[in-house]
Design a protein around this motif. Structure first.
Motif, short mmCIF file in Angstrom:
data_model
loop_
_atom_site.label_atom_id
_atom_site.label_comp_id
_atom_site.label_asym_id
_atom_site.label_seq_id
_atom_site.Cartn_x
_atom_site.Cartn_y
_atom_site.Cartn_z
N SER A 140 37.64 42.67 74.13
CA SER A 140 38.64 42.35 75.14
C SER A 140 40.04 42.36 74.53
N LEU A 141 40.98 42.98 75.23
CA LEU A 141 42.34 43.08 74.72
C LEU A 141 43.06 41.74 74.87
N ARG A 142 43.73 41.34 73.78
CA ARG A 142 44.45 40.07 73.79
C ARG A 142 45.96 40.25 73.77
N ASP A 183 54.00 53.63 80.44
CA ASP A 183 52.98 54.54 80.98
C ASP A 183 51.87 54.77 79.96
N LEU A 184 52.24 54.96 78.70
CA LEU A 184 51.22 55.21 77.67
C LEU A 184 50.30 54.01 77.53
N VAL A 185 50.85 52.82 77.50
CA VAL A 185 50.03 51.61 77.36
C VAL A 185 49.10 51.46 78.57
N GLY A 190 44.14 50.92 80.51
CA GLY A 190 43.62 50.79 81.87
C GLY A 190 44.11 49.54 82.58
N GLN A 191 45.08 48.83 81.98
CA GLN A 191 45.63 47.62 82.59
C GLN A 191 47.03 47.88 83.14
N ARG A 192 47.37 47.17 84.22
CA ARG A 192 48.70 47.28 84.80
C ARG A 192 49.50 46.01 84.53
N VAL A 193 50.80 46.16 84.44
CA VAL A 193 51.68 45.00 84.24
C VAL A 193 51.79 44.23 85.54
N ARG A 219 52.92 40.49 81.14
CA ARG A 219 51.61 39.95 81.47
C ARG A 219 50.82 41.04 82.19
N PHE A 220 49.64 41.35 81.67
CA PHE A 220 48.81 42.42 82.22
C PHE A 220 47.71 41.86 83.11
N ASP A 221 47.26 42.68 84.05
CA ASP A 221 46.26 42.20 85.01
C ASP A 221 44.88 42.01 84.41
N GLY A 222 44.65 42.52 83.19
CA GLY A 222 43.38 42.31 82.53
C GLY A 222 43.39 41.09 81.62
N GLY A 223 44.50 40.37 81.61
CA GLY A 223 44.58 39.15 80.82
C GLY A 223 45.38 39.27 79.54
N ALA A 224 45.67 40.49 79.10
CA ALA A 224 46.42 40.67 77.86
C ALA A 224 47.88 40.26 78.05
#
Length: 345
Positions: A140-142, A183-185, A190-193, A219-224
């Motif tokens: 999981s990305l942190r 865009d690259l991130v 696969g996460q959106r800001v 803050r990303f929607d996947g929690g990172a």
């Protein structure tokens, strides 16, 4: 259909980059449009049109590459789509969310192939990084950190049309280079800001209307969580886009000034440095910026050859361009209010 191909709008650096990449993949450039006939004739890019309208009227033009200053992207993209042309647009897609939304809607209504030139996705090791994240290699990305640093505007004598907000828009560094990083991130993770906290600075007082430097919390929607630094006034950094992902199990880092290397970090075993082993040239024969454009255009022209957008495009589309306009709007609002701002989708 014979004797058909692309038209390029804009005769500056990006127009030349597009022309070279198209030549390398075998797509003919039917003609170019400049800000004047004299500029178009002097560009060295071949045949030219006396006006944008003349280009649109040419039945040989199947696709239009918009490489003009930012403030005309909306009008030119809309006109090209109304004329039934497929459209490849340099970023930003538009200067406002409303105009970007118009363009996305029109692309869907007219059914044309559409793309925005976020070409960093097409470096082979960025593609590999995306596959690694999706395979769960990092866990999981942190934390997502990085920067995009340049020095081409570090002197008070440096100038360009992008410094004029009437031509380039109210955000410069964020829109010009920050959009590529974001865009690259998004592509790799696969996460959106979801929300941003931004501080924008103009290092040279005479440029008080646009940003030279930006520091942005994400803050990303996947929690990172993320931290991004942007600058066009950092001496010695010619064009360094750097991304580092910290996951529960491993980390990754890629840097555009060393595009042939992907670093993987581990806690309990030696770190790894992977070299590119796929692409157009053998390992050790560096693939760089022009090659990323070539790979991008190959993907887009596969869709153009089919004469319709694919159900799942493998290249950045107007939807991705719209996303960056929305992010830029949130960043500008955050800097103005000095608080966290949610991205309005």
């Amino acid at each position: 259909m014979t004797d058909t191909g692309a038209a390029i709008v804009g005769t500056g650096l990006m127009g030349r980059v597009h022309a070279e990449a198209l030549a390398r993949i075998g797509v003919p450039v039917v003609g170019v449009v400049g800000s004047s006939s004299d500029r178009a004739a002097a560009s060295g890019l071949g045949a030219y049109y006396c006006s944008f309208e003349e280009m649109l009227d040419d039945p040989r033009v199947r696709s239009v590459h918009i490489c003009s200053p930012n403030h005309v992207h909306h009008a030119q993209a809309m006109a090209a789509m109304r004329a039934g042309k497929h459209v490849i647009c340099e970023k930003p897609l538009a200067l406002t969310p409303a105009h970007a939304s118009d363009i996305v809607t029109a692309a869907n209504d007219f059914g044309v192939v559409n793309a925005v030139c976020f070409i960093s996705r097409f470096y082979p090791l960025c593609q590999r990084a995306a596959r690694s994240v999706r395979a769960g290699d990092l866990g999981s990305l942190r934390l997502i950190t990085g920067s995009y640093l340049q020095d081409w505007l570090s002197k008070d004598t440096d100038t360009n049309w992008r410094l004029d907000p009437e031509l380039g828009g109210p955000l410069r560094t964020v829109s010009d280079i920050g959009s590529h990083w974001l865009d690259l991130v998004g592509f790799i993770t696969g996460q959106r800001v979801e929300s941003v906290m931004a501080d924008l600075t103009t290092a040279l007082p005479e440029r008080s209307s646009t940003d030279d430097i930006a520091g942005i919390l994400l803050r990303f929607d996947g929690g990172a969580r993320g931290v991004l630094t942007l600058s066009q006034v950092s001496p010695g950094r010619k064009n360094q886009l750097a991304v580092e992902l910290s996951g529960a199990d491993a980390s990754l880092r890629w840097d555009s000034e060393n595009p042939e290397q992907l670093w993987t970090g581990h806690r309990d075993r030696p770190n790894q440095l992977q070299l590119r082993d796929t692409g157009d040239y053998p390992a050790g024969h560096v693939q760089g910026y022009p090659d990323a454009f070539k790979a991008f255009f190959r993907a887009v022209y596969d869709a153009i050859d089919a004469d319709e957008p694919p159900a799942r495009p493998d290249y950045p589309t107007f939807v991705d361009g719209f996303e960056q306009v929305l992010l830029a709007e949130a960043i500008a609002e955050s800097a103005r209010l000095e608080t966290w701002v949610s991205v309005q989708r």
